[in-house]
Design a protein around this motif. Structure first.
Motif, PDB file in Angstrom:
ATOM      1  N   MET A  60      40.421  32.410  51.707  1.00 24.69           N
ATOM      2  CA  MET A  60      39.445  32.488  51.886  1.00 24.69           C
ATOM      3  C   MET A  60      38.823  32.457  53.179  1.00 24.69           C
ATOM      4  O   MET A  60      38.673  31.428  53.637  1.00 24.69           O
ATOM      5  N   GLN A  61      38.651  33.704  54.349  1.00 23.14           N
ATOM      6  CA  GLN A  61      38.325  33.006  55.637  1.00 23.14           C
ATOM      7  C   GLN A  61      36.827  33.907  55.101  1.00 23.14           C
ATOM      8  O   GLN A  61      36.705  35.499  54.454  1.00 23.14           O
ATOM      9  N   ASP A  62      35.872  33.691  55.998  1.00 31.79           N
ATOM     10  CA  ASP A  62      34.348  34.360  56.358  1.00 31.79           C
ATOM     11  C   ASP A  62      34.872  35.853  56.888  1.00 31.79           C
ATOM     12  O   ASP A  62      33.728  36.775  56.766  1.00 31.79           O
ATOM     13  N   THR A  63      35.691  35.558  57.496  1.00 30.56           N
ATOM     14  CA  THR A  63      35.681  36.552  58.351  1.00 30.56           C
ATOM     15  C   THR A  63      36.492  37.879  57.025  1.00 30.56           C
ATOM     16  O   THR A  63      37.125  39.172  58.234  1.00 30.56           O
ATOM     17  N   ASP A  64      37.178  37.643  56.828  1.00 35.86           N
ATOM     18  CA  ASP A  64      37.940  38.671  55.763  1.00 35.86           C
ATOM     19  C   ASP A  64      37.213  40.381  55.299  1.00 35.86           C
ATOM     20  O   ASP A  64      36.240  39.171  55.088  1.00 35.86           O
ATOM     21  N   ASN A  65      37.590  41.274  55.201  1.00 35.95           N
ATOM     22  CA  ASN A  65      37.422  42.219  54.720  1.00 35.95           C
ATOM     23  C   ASN A  65      38.034  42.468  53.333  1.00 35.95           C
ATOM     24  O   ASN A  65      38.471  41.327  53.141  1.00 35.95           O
ATOM     25  N   ASP A  66      37.613  43.169  52.557  1.00 31.27           N
ATOM     26  CA  ASP A  66      38.131  43.778  51.209  1.00 31.27           C
ATOM     27  C   ASP A  66      38.778  43.683  51.070  1.00 31.27           C
ATOM     28  O   ASP A  66      39.668  43.283  50.104  1.00 31.27           O
ATOM     29  N   ALA A  67      39.388  44.210  51.873  1.00 35.26           N
ATOM     30  CA  ALA A  67      40.876  44.300  51.528  1.00 35.26           C
ATOM     31  C   ALA A  67      42.161  43.189  52.000  1.00 35.26           C
ATOM     32  O   ALA A  67      42.960  43.220  50.737  1.00 35.26           O
ATOM     33  N   ILE A  68      41.428  42.542  52.838  1.00 35.68           N
ATOM     34  CA  ILE A  68      42.313  41.351  52.808  1.00 35.68           C
ATOM     35  C   ILE A  68      41.904  40.187  51.397  1.00 35.68           C
ATOM     36  O   ILE A  68      42.625  39.415  51.065  1.00 35.68           O
ATOM     37  N   ARG A  69      40.870  40.021  51.491  1.00 35.09           N
ATOM     38  CA  ARG A  69      40.278  39.221  50.236  1.00 35.09           C
ATOM     39  C   ARG A  69      41.089  39.551  49.743  1.00 35.09           C
ATOM     40  O   ARG A  69      40.924  38.749  48.687  1.00 35.09           O
ATOM     41  N   SER A  70      41.573  41.080  49.027  1.00 33.02           N
ATOM     42  CA  SER A  70      41.524  41.665  47.867  1.00 33.02           C
ATOM     43  C   SER A  70      43.483  40.753  47.674  1.00 33.02           C
ATOM     44  O   SER A  70      43.567  40.919  46.853  1.00 33.02           O
ATOM     45  N   LEU A  71      43.681  41.175  48.737  1.00 26.11           N
ATOM     46  CA  LEU A  71      45.461  40.836  48.444  1.00 26.11           C
ATOM     47  C   LEU A  71      45.797  39.507  48.854  1.00 26.11           C
ATOM     48  O   LEU A  71      46.494  38.419  47.953  1.00 26.11           O
ATOM     49  N   ARG A  72      44.373  38.380  49.523  1.00 24.31           N
ATOM     50  CA  ARG A  72      44.447  37.203  48.570  1.00 24.31           C
ATOM     51  C   ARG A  72      44.705  36.201  47.317  1.00 24.31           C
ATOM     52  O   ARG A  72      45.192  35.659  46.605  1.00 24.31           O
ATOM     53  N   HIS A  73      43.377  37.459  46.796  1.00 25.90           N
ATOM     54  CA  HIS A  73      43.147  36.642  45.818  1.00 25.90           C
ATOM     55  C   HIS A  73      44.403  37.564  44.874  1.00 25.90           C
ATOM     56  O   HIS A  73      45.364  36.700  44.037  1.00 25.90           O
ATOM     57  N   ASN A  74      45.270  38.223  44.775  1.00 27.18           N
ATOM     58  CA  ASN A  74      46.407  39.294  44.018  1.00 27.18           C
ATOM     59  C   ASN A  74      47.554  37.739  44.021  1.00 27.18           C
ATOM     60  O   ASN A  74      48.572  37.387  43.677  1.00 27.18           O
ATOM     61  N   PHE A  75      47.665  37.287  45.872  1.00 32.48           N
ATOM     62  CA  PHE A  75      48.560  36.439  46.072  1.00 32.48           C
ATOM     63  C   PHE A  75      49.006  35.258  44.934  1.00 32.48           C
ATOM     64  O   PHE A  75      49.543  34.869  45.049  1.00 32.48           O
ATOM     65  N   PHE A  76      47.488  34.959  45.391  1.00 28.90           N
ATOM     66  CA  PHE A  76      47.399  33.118  44.286  1.00 28.90           C
ATOM     67  C   PHE A  76      47.346  33.124  42.510  1.00 28.90           C
ATOM     68  O   PHE A  76      48.365  32.656  42.604  1.00 28.90           O
ATOM     69  N   TYR A  77      46.730  34.426  42.399  1.00 28.15           N
ATOM     70  CA  TYR A  77      46.204  34.863  40.753  1.00 28.15           C
ATOM     71  C   TYR A  77      47.758  35.122  40.127  1.00 28.15           C
ATOM     72  O   TYR A  77      48.134  34.820  39.281  1.00 28.15           O
ATOM     73  N   ASP A  78      48.676  35.527  40.951  1.00 28.14           N
ATOM     74  CA  ASP A  78      49.489  37.241  40.355  1.00 28.14           C
ATOM     75  C   ASP A  78      51.632  36.376  41.008  1.00 28.14           C
ATOM     76  O   ASP A  78      51.439  35.765  40.350  1.00 28.14           O
ATOM     77  N   LEU A  79      51.245  36.622  42.260  1.00 27.85           N
ATOM     78  CA  LEU A  79      52.277  36.099  42.213  1.00 27.85           C
ATOM     79  C   LEU A  79      52.500  34.460  42.761  1.00 27.85           C
ATOM     80  O   LEU A  79      53.554  34.024  42.529  1.00 27.85           O
ATOM     81  N   LEU A  80      51.647  33.141  42.949  1.00 27.79           N
ATOM     82  CA  LEU A  80      51.851  32.241  43.019  1.00 27.79           C
ATOM     83  C   LEU A  80      51.892  31.831  41.112  1.00 27.79           C
ATOM     84  O   LEU A  80      52.552  30.538  41.057  1.00 27.79           O
ATOM     85  N   GLY A  81      51.294  33.000  40.509  1.00 27.07           N
ATOM     86  CA  GLY A  81      51.052  32.355  39.378  1.00 27.07           C
ATOM     87  C   GLY A  81      49.268  31.169  39.117  1.00 27.07           C
ATOM     88  O   GLY A  81      49.609  31.125  37.309  1.00 27.07           O
ATOM     89  N   TYR A  82      48.595  31.267  39.772  1.00 26.36           N
ATOM     90  CA  TYR A  82      47.583  30.243  39.134  1.00 26.36           C
ATOM     91  C   TYR A  82      47.168  31.020  38.031  1.00 26.36           C
ATOM     92  O   TYR A  82      46.541  30.646  37.406  1.00 26.36           O
ATOM     93  N   GLY A  83      46.450  32.771  38.143  1.00 30.60           N
ATOM     94  CA  GLY A  83      46.342  32.809  36.875  1.00 30.60           C
ATOM     95  C   GLY A  83      47.186  33.524  35.457  1.00 30.60           C
ATOM     96  O   GLY A  83      46.318  32.841  34.513  1.00 30.60           O
ATOM     97  N   ARG A  84      48.545  32.869  35.913  1.00 30.79           N
ATOM     98  CA  ARG A  84      48.827  32.225  34.474  1.00 30.79           C
ATOM     99  C   ARG A  84      48.833  30.806  33.813  1.00 30.79           C
ATOM    100  O   ARG A  84      50.074  30.357  32.941  1.00 30.79           O
ATOM    101  N   LYS A  85      48.331  30.376  34.560  1.00 36.29           N
ATOM    102  CA  LYS A  85      48.359  28.628  34.421  1.00 36.29           C
ATOM    103  C   LYS A  85      48.122  28.070  32.961  1.00 36.29           C
ATOM    104  O   LYS A  85      47.201  28.519  32.290  1.00 36.29           O
ATOM    105  N   ASN A  86      48.541  27.408  32.960  1.00 34.90           N
ATOM    106  CA  ASN A  86      48.194  26.866  31.304  1.00 34.90           C
ATOM    107  C   ASN A  86      48.156  27.551  30.508  1.00 34.90           C
ATOM    108  O   ASN A  86      48.063  27.881  29.417  1.00 34.90           O
ATOM    109  N   LEU A  87      49.120  29.134  30.229  1.00 30.49           N
ATOM    110  CA  LEU A  87      49.084  30.311  29.562  1.00 30.49           C
ATOM    111  C   LEU A  87      50.140  30.202  28.933  1.00 30.49           C
ATOM    112  O   LEU A  87      51.505  29.403  29.298  1.00 30.49           O
TER     113      LEU A  87
END
Length: 285
Positions: A60-87
């Motif tokens: 995340m960058q301080d200059t991110d708008n909402d759309a970029i912030r949401s995309l970074r979040h989804n990329f990390f948690y969903d595509l890279l799988g952090y949200g599924r970690k240890n499940l």
């Protein structure tokens, strides 16, 4: 005690949205830093390097708008799988999947087909999973952690070439290995195109747990039915939807992806080594 914040205790120029964004960015980036623990503290973004490029994309960058912030979040948690970690996903009763050999951890080796080799007409990847029980180690052993680290390092030696997993060619031949004394109690089976390919995997597994391999304990099951050759075109209707039939013991390459330990009494698997970068293993590649 009320969870409502008394606004009189906040500065006059307090901006709740700005405050929330900064707090979220900070906590998100701490998780990203932990996920990319193979980078040192002086990491500098480098999009020319694949793994560094991934970290740059999800930070995340301080200059991110909402759309970029949401995309970074989804990329990390969903595509890279952090949200599924240890499940751990269970199908049916948990009682039925408890290890049958009380107190002895099980080491599981997972293989799957490379994405690039999956035909566009095929809706699933071929995969395989093989395991062995640690008969000389119990879940209450005081040296369990150090022993698992030792095993993870040996898996890295036996099942990785460079930073990629070794390849097994699956096929029609069922190669069974039964050695209860050393953790192959139910006659483990590997489907391979040749006997030598399966024996190679069994030898590597025995090396990982420091057990002798005895070729006389091998049994070969060679079915009359031939492997499915080429893409599967036959379909079937399941709950109103058209599904492709599974091929019978197709000849296909699967690559080692990761290994984990199932420890009786420990609800979550302990990942030992991982080439997919989705989990947090004991040993990095």
């Amino acid at each position: 005690m009320s969870d409502t914040i008394d606004s009189t205790s906040l500065p006059d120029d307090f901006d709740p949205w700005e405050h929330l964004q900064k707090q979220y960015n900070t906590q998100h980036n701490l998780l990203v830093r932990k996920y990319f623990s193979d980078h040192d503290d002086n990491w500098v973004p480098n999009i020319g390097d694949p793994r560094s490029g991934l970290r740059t994309a999800v930070t995340m960058q301080d200059t991110d708008n909402d759309a970029i912030r949401s995309l970074r979040h989804n990329f990390f948690y969903d595509l890279l799988g952090y949200g599924r970690k240890n499940l751990l996903v269970y199908y049916g009763s948990k009682e039925t999947i408890e290890p049958p050999v009380e107190g002895h951890p099980k080491i599981v080796f997972y293989f799957s087909q490379d994405s690039a080799s999956v035909p566009s007409t095929q809706d699933y990847k071929a995969d395989a999973e093989y395991s062995v029980r640690l008969m000389d180690l119990e879940n209450t052993s005081t040296n369990l952690h150090s022993k698992l680290v030792e095993i993870a390092n040996e898996i890295k030696t036996q099942f990785l070439e460079g930073k990629q997993g070794i390849i097994l060619t699956k096929g029609n031949l069922g190669v069974i290995y039964k050695d209860p004394k050393h953790g192959f109690s139910n006659g483990r089976r590997i489907l391979a195109s040749t006997e030598a390919d399966a024996i190679d995997i069994y030898r590597r597994m025995c090396n990982v747990i420091d057990a002798p391999f005895d070729e006389e304990k091998i049994t070969i099951a060679n079915p009359k039915k031939p492997s499915t050759v080429g893409n599967v075109t036959e379909t079937q209707i399941i709950m109103g939807k058209t599904r492709k039939k599974r091929g019978y013991r197709r000849v296909v390459n699967v690559r080692f992806r990761y290994a984990y330990a199932l420890i009786p009494g420990e609800p979550q698997p302990v990942f030992l080594i991982d080439t997919t970068y989705r989990y947090n293993p004991l040993v990095k590649i």
